[in-house]
Design an enzyme around this catalytic site. Structure first.
Site, PDB file in Angstrom:
ATOM      1  N   HIS A 114      32.079 -21.230  12.548  1.00 37.72           N
ATOM      2  CA  HIS A 114      33.007 -20.881  11.610  1.00 37.72           C
ATOM      3  C   HIS A 114      34.128 -21.762  11.126  1.00 37.72           C
ATOM      4  O   HIS A 114      34.525 -21.634   9.686  1.00 37.72           O
ATOM      5  CB  HIS A 114      33.737 -19.868  12.244  1.00 37.72           C
ATOM      6  N   GLY A 162      27.228 -19.373   6.405  1.00 39.00           N
ATOM      7  CA  GLY A 162      26.656 -20.149   7.070  1.00 39.00           C
ATOM      8  C   GLY A 162      25.117 -20.242   6.792  1.00 39.00           C
ATOM      9  O   GLY A 162      24.427 -19.090   6.684  1.00 39.00           O
ATOM     10  N   SER A 192      28.536 -16.923  18.605  1.00 38.20           N
ATOM     11  CA  SER A 192      29.224 -16.129  19.335  1.00 38.20           C
ATOM     12  C   SER A 192      28.565 -15.590  20.315  1.00 38.20           C
ATOM     13  O   SER A 192      29.048 -15.564  21.470  1.00 38.20           O
ATOM     14  CB  SER A 192      29.864 -15.123  18.588  1.00 38.20           C
TER      15      SER A 192
END
Ligand code: AMP
Length: 281
Positions: free
Chosen positions: A37, A146, A185
């Site tokens: 991120h 991304g 994540s």
């Protein structure tokens, strides 16, 4: 750095910035931010006067048996990371603020029926809906996504083109751990044994990158990649596929630009990885 929780407060600030002639960049995220991120936020910082990061675990992109409740969250840490990069605003709404009694959705017909869309049939409808809403709320000049979620990036590009959003979409490279695992994540779900097993994804990607060539048969690449993943006892393949880079439809031969994408369960955790290959023009 400001934090807004309502659509109105966000719009009020955006309106002021636009009046002052500032360009605006948006980085949509679900939070629990990591260096993947951060790379998007940094790129956004370089290219815009004002940087907006959204942190919102979007319920509509999770299927009924998926990890919405368990999805990792740490908003304080997210704020610290955004501040350290120089973000100007974090938009952090509650689900009720975003959806209330909403019944209008944005979906995309093709591009979402392959790869992740097969296993997660409502996922991209949720993604397209929330991203459209964020685009309408923030009205950015540029938005950053991304390559890690390559199908999502292709779908957003197509949605922006088809629905005439006046927004430039910027794709950013995959950021990896030192040992090759793509940052995610969801990596926090892995125990130490699974964390080691998860390296089979990036190993397969590297192998695929080594052997792919113009005109080669897709199956010859997939076979070698599959063997690497299948030699890992904790891994179970959801899909490994060679698809047209624009349409996301499978191709038998590498006779155009392709995406080679995979999703693999390591224990209960579903991880994705991919690489793009451009044929010589
Ligand atoms: P998420 O919070 O998982 O929805 O991701 C928000 C954005 O960060 C998406 O555009 C992702 O593709 C991007 N992203 C997540 N992980 C990575 C990574 N390892 N490298 C680059 N971009 C990433």
């Amino acid at each position: 750095m400001q934090v807004t929780k309502t659509i109105k407060a966000t719009r009020d600030q955006i309106r002021e910035w636009k009046k002052a002639g500032y360009s605006i960049g948006l980085v949509p995220t679900m939070g629990f931010l990591h260096e993947g991120h951060a790379s998007l936020i940094k790129k956004c910082r370089e290219e815009n006067d004002k940087v907006v990061v959204s942190v919102f675990v979007n319920p509509t992109q999770f299927g009924p048996n998926e990890d919405l409740e368990d999805y990792p969250r740490d908003f304080e840490r997210d704020c610290a990371l955004c501040e350290s990069i120089g973000a100007d605003l974090i938009f952090h709404p509650e689900p009720e603020e975003m959806y209330q009694d909403a019944c209008a959705y944005v979906s995309i017909n093709t591009l979402s029926d392959t790869l992740c869309g097969k296993t997660r049939p409502i996922h991209f409808k949720g993604v397209c809906t929330v991203v459209s809403k964020l685009f309408n709320i923030v009205t950015p000049d540029n938005a950053y996504f991304g390559q890690k979620d390559a199908q999502q990036l292709a779908i957003i590009r197509k949605m922006v083109k088809d629905l005439n959003f006046d927004i430039r979409i910027v794709g950013c490279p995959i950021i990896r751990e030192e040992d090759g695992l793509a940052k995610s994540s969801r990596n926090t779900y892995l125990n130490s044994e699974e964390r080691k097993a998860a390296l089979c994804l990036s190993r397969a990607v590297r192998k695929g990158q080594e052997i792919i060539s113009d005109g080669c048969i897709s199956e010859s690449v997939l076979k070698e990649m599959r063997e690497i993943v299948e030699s890992e006892p904790l891994a179970r393949i959801d899909y490994i596929s060679v698809v047209d880079a624009l349409t996301m439809q499978p191709v038998d031969q590498v006779d155009r630009d392709v995406l080679v994408a995979m999703a693999v369960y390591i224990g209960k955790t579903r991880l994705i990885d991919n690489f793009s290959y451009e044929v010589q023009k």
